[in-house]
Design an enzyme around this catalytic site. Structure first.
Site, PDB file in Angstrom:
ATOM      1  N   LYS A  77       0.852  -1.195   0.000  1.00  0.00           N
ATOM      2  CA  LYS A  77       0.000   0.000   0.000  1.00  0.00           C
ATOM      3  C   LYS A  77       0.879   1.233   0.000  1.00  0.00           C
ATOM      4  CE  LYS A  77      -3.263   2.690   2.845  1.00  0.00           C
ATOM      5  NZ  LYS A  77      -4.186   2.717   4.007  1.00  0.00           N
ATOM      6  N   LYS A 137     -10.284  12.925   7.496  1.00  0.00           N
ATOM      7  CA  LYS A 137      -9.854  12.504   8.838  1.00  0.00           C
ATOM      8  C   LYS A 137     -10.132  13.622   9.829  1.00  0.00           C
ATOM      9  CE  LYS A 137      -6.526   8.965   7.660  1.00  0.00           C
ATOM     10  NZ  LYS A 137      -7.350   7.867   8.229  1.00  0.00           N
ATOM     11  N   ASP A 144       1.579   6.621   5.231  1.00  0.00           N
ATOM     12  CA  ASP A 144       0.618   5.614   4.773  1.00  0.00           C
ATOM     13  C   ASP A 144       1.119   4.864   3.538  1.00  0.00           C
ATOM     14  OD1 ASP A 144      -1.770   4.384   5.428  1.00  0.00           O
ATOM     15  OD2 ASP A 144      -3.003   5.693   4.172  1.00  0.00           O
ATOM     16  N   ARG A 182      -7.655  -0.528   0.870  1.00  0.00           N
ATOM     17  CA  ARG A 182      -8.167  -1.797   0.333  1.00  0.00           C
ATOM     18  C   ARG A 182      -8.541  -1.668  -1.140  1.00  0.00           C
ATOM     19  NH1 ARG A 182     -12.695  -1.936   4.871  1.00  0.00           N
ATOM     20  NH2 ARG A 182     -11.005  -0.823   5.900  1.00  0.00           N
TER      21      ARG A 182
HETATM   22  N1  BES Z   1      -4.348   4.684   6.638  1.00  0.00           N
HETATM   23  C1  BES Z   1      -5.501   4.448   7.422  1.00  0.00           C
HETATM   24  C2  BES Z   1      -5.253   3.498   8.598  1.00  0.00           C
HETATM   25  C3  BES Z   1      -4.319   3.967   9.665  1.00  0.00           C
HETATM   26  C4  BES Z   1      -4.821   4.564  10.808  1.00  0.00           C
HETATM   27  C5  BES Z   1      -2.966   3.748   9.582  1.00  0.00           C
HETATM   28  C6  BES Z   1      -3.971   4.965  11.816  1.00  0.00           C
HETATM   29  C7  BES Z   1      -2.111   4.144  10.590  1.00  0.00           C
HETATM   30  C8  BES Z   1      -2.614   4.752  11.716  1.00  0.00           C
HETATM   31  C9  BES Z   1      -6.605   3.831   6.561  1.00  0.00           C
HETATM   32  O1  BES Z   1      -6.628   4.235   5.236  1.00  0.00           O
HETATM   33  C10 BES Z   1      -7.905   4.254   7.153  1.00  0.00           C
HETATM   34  O2  BES Z   1      -8.204   5.417   7.102  1.00  0.00           O
HETATM   35  N2  BES Z   1      -8.645   3.301   7.685  1.00  0.00           N
HETATM   36  C11 BES Z   1      -9.898   3.577   8.287  1.00  0.00           C
HETATM   37  C12 BES Z   1     -10.887   2.553   7.776  1.00  0.00           C
HETATM   38  C13 BES Z   1     -12.306   2.860   8.145  1.00  0.00           C
HETATM   39  C14 BES Z   1     -12.780   4.089   7.395  1.00  0.00           C
HETATM   40  C15 BES Z   1     -13.146   1.660   7.811  1.00  0.00           C
HETATM   41  C16 BES Z   1      -9.733   3.479   9.796  1.00  0.00           C
HETATM   42  O3  BES Z   1      -8.991   2.612  10.248  1.00  0.00           O
HETATM   43  O4  BES Z   1     -10.304   4.287  10.493  1.00  0.00           O
HETATM   44 ZN    ZN Z   2      -4.793   4.849   4.440  1.00  0.00          ZN
HETATM   45 MN    MN Z   3      -7.739   6.033   4.975  1.00  0.00          MN
END
Ligand code: BES
Ligand code: ZN
Ligand code: MN
Length: 500
Positions: free
Chosen positions: A264, A276, A288, A351
């Site tokens: 990724k 976010k 990321d 994903r």
């Molecule tokens: N890159 C983030 C996940 C992440 C969070 C990595 C904190 C490192 C530290 C990922 O793309 C993301 O935003 N995931 C979401 C998924 C949700 C929207 C289902 C998450 O984990 O909140």
């Molecule tokens: Zn991400």
């Molecule tokens: Mn994300």
């Protein structure tokens, strides 16, 4: 690697590693391995009682610096129970040693000799010692004007007797290669997002491939669209920066198996229009792309390490931004393998790009696929900042991943995939699936999503959202990006055996 000329933030590993029969008088520091029991080398100039009085018990991670009026500084380096010593403990001891003398340029240690005396394989001991020293000595200095922030280390001397020199040197070379890869992965993830765009990442991958004997192909937005990679094109569509997919290939003569890796590479994850919520989240989202960095850096070592496994890698690189062109909730993307995905949250972007990468990897018909991604905050919530989640479709392959994690001390924990129970959480009214599965078991539902794109190829997924960064200097981890997974992937490729 020091000639990554187009990458000004890169911190070259200018540490020379050599062996010597005894500690050279000219070096700045000598670190002596000392267990919680057993002899104390006379060179320290203190006996066990005196060490104890200074609070040094010999535990792993402990060090005691003993300055002298002339000659090298002596350091007592704790190795715990010497009879229980192994490569992982040695790596930690070596890391603690170098941290205790971070201003010194030339350091020697007898860690390898003592480990070998206690039954640790000489080459493995040398590799671990070098890794511990070089990884702990890492600093990101790319944008600092004051060079004083850099670690001063220039020479590492492994003290060992003549019969062990050959094996020690071989292990040291491996350690330099793996540590250099880990350090480059940290550099990439620490680099500010404006400097490391998807285009830049691809340029670096091309340069690394050229230096390290890899095949490389770069795909731009139009090519990705023509290939039907709707995931990465969709995630990219709000961005001012175009996406890049990089395909790297390593093929030794008469390979013993074929492994695919998918990383990724979200160069900055703002969340998209599902923005976010806090600065703290945004602050770390330049990292990321840590999965793609780990894959690139692992690939960079395979020729040097004479890896017998053929490896094909896909780096899926784009940022995830909001704009008037952004994906909207309810939009449907079509992934490379033809499956359709309804967007319920634009922040579940990793994903989507991995789905294209996994679909492409399947088309190569490898013996197994591993992907690595900073995929879910849920993995961080479940396992904390030091342990990655591993999930997959083939328990034998997962066991290989776990074995690599044990050897490299990049720990993983196997969570259940549970497709029969939780696939329904991804059901969509209008498409084959949604891109999120609800508030619970986020790491599992993300993995179930990915499993829709791996066909029947044995597959394991590493969620490194937790250990992608360290909040402080801790063992081999330096504050900031960790490069977690780089050494694990190298070890996995080197030891891979096709599973049924
Ligand atoms: N890159 C983030 C996940 C992440 C969070 C990595 C904190 C490192 C530290 C990922 O793309 C993301 O935003 N995931 C979401 C998924 C949700 C929207 C289902 C998450 O984990 O909140
Ligand atoms: Zn991400
Ligand atoms: Mn994300």
């Amino acid at each position: 690697m020091s000639t990554l000329s187009t990458f000004p933030q890169y911190t070259p590993t200018s540490v020379e590693v050599t062996t010597a029969r005894s500690a050279p008088a000219s070096c700045d520091v000598v670190g002596w391995a000392i267990g919680t029991a057993g002899p104390v080398p006379r060179q320290i100039g203190l006996n066990r009682a005196a060490l104890k009085a200074e609070g040094f018990t010999g535990a792993i991670g402990q060090t005691l610096v003993v300055p002298r009026a002339d000659g090298p500084t002596m350091v007592a380096v704790g190795i715990g129970d010497a009879d229980a010593l192994d490569a992982n403990r040695l790596r930690r001891a070596a890391a603690a040693f170098v941290r205790s003398v971070s201003t010194r340029a030339s350091v020697a240690t007898n860690l390898v000799e003592v480990a070998a005396d206690h039954g640790v394989d000489v080459a493995a001991a040398a590799q671990a010692t070098v890794e511990g020293v070089l990884l702990a000595a890492y600093r990101y200095v790319g944008l600092k004007n004051e060079a004083g922030n850099a670690n001063a280390l220039r020479t590492l001397i492994l003290i060992c007797g003549a019969p062990r020199v050959k094996a020690a040197e071989a292990g040291a070379v491996t350690g330099v290669v793996t540590a250099r890869a880990g350090r480059l992965a940290r550099d990439l993830a620490n680099t500010p997002p404006a400097y490391l765009t998807a285009r830049r990442m691809a340029d670096i991958a091309v340069e690394v491939a050229g230096q390290k004997g890899l095949g490389v192909e770069v795909f731009n937005r139009d090519q990705l669209e023509a290939m039907g990679c709707g995931g990465i094109v969709g995630v990219n569509q709000a961005s001012a920066e175009p996406p890049r997919m990089v395909k790297l290939t390593y093929k030794p003569s008469r390979p013993t198996g074929h492994l695919a890796m998918v990383g990724k590479g979200v160069m900055y994850d703002s969340g998209g229009i599902s923005l976010k919520p806090s600065d703290a989240f945004h602050q770390v989202m330049k990292m990321d792309m840590s999965g793609a960095a780990a894959v690139l850096c692992a690939m960079s070592t395979l020729a040097e390490l004479k890896c017998r496994t053929q490896v094909t890698a896909y780096l899926m690189c784009t940022d995830n931004m909001p704009s008037g062109n952004a994906m909207k909730l309810g939009d449907v993307l079509t992934i490379r393998n033809g499956k359709t995905v309804e967007i319920h949250n634009t922040d579940a972007e990793g994903r989507l790009i991995l789905a294209d990468g996994l679909s492409l990897a399947v088309e190569d018909q490898p013996d197994a696929i591993v992907d690595i991604a900073t995929l879910t905050g849920a993995a961080l919530a479940a396992l904390g900042p030091e342990i990655a989640a591993v999930l997959g479709t083939n328990q034998k392959f997962i066991t290989q991943v776990e074995a690599s994690a044990d050897r490299t001390e990049e720990p993983v924990w196997n969570l259940p995939l549970e497709r029969d129970r939780y696939r329904k959480l991804l059901d969509s009214v209008v498409a084959d699936m949604k891109n999120i599965g609800g508030p619970f078991a986020g790491t599992i539902t993300a993995s179930i999503f990915l499993s829709e794109f791996v066909g029947d190829i044995p597959w394991a997924h590493l969620d490194i959202a937790g250990p992608m960064k360290s909040d402080g200097d801790d063992g081999v981890w330096s504050k900031g990006a960790t490069g977690f997974g780089t050494r694990l992937l190298i070890d996995l490729a080197r030891n891979f055996a096709p599973v049924s």
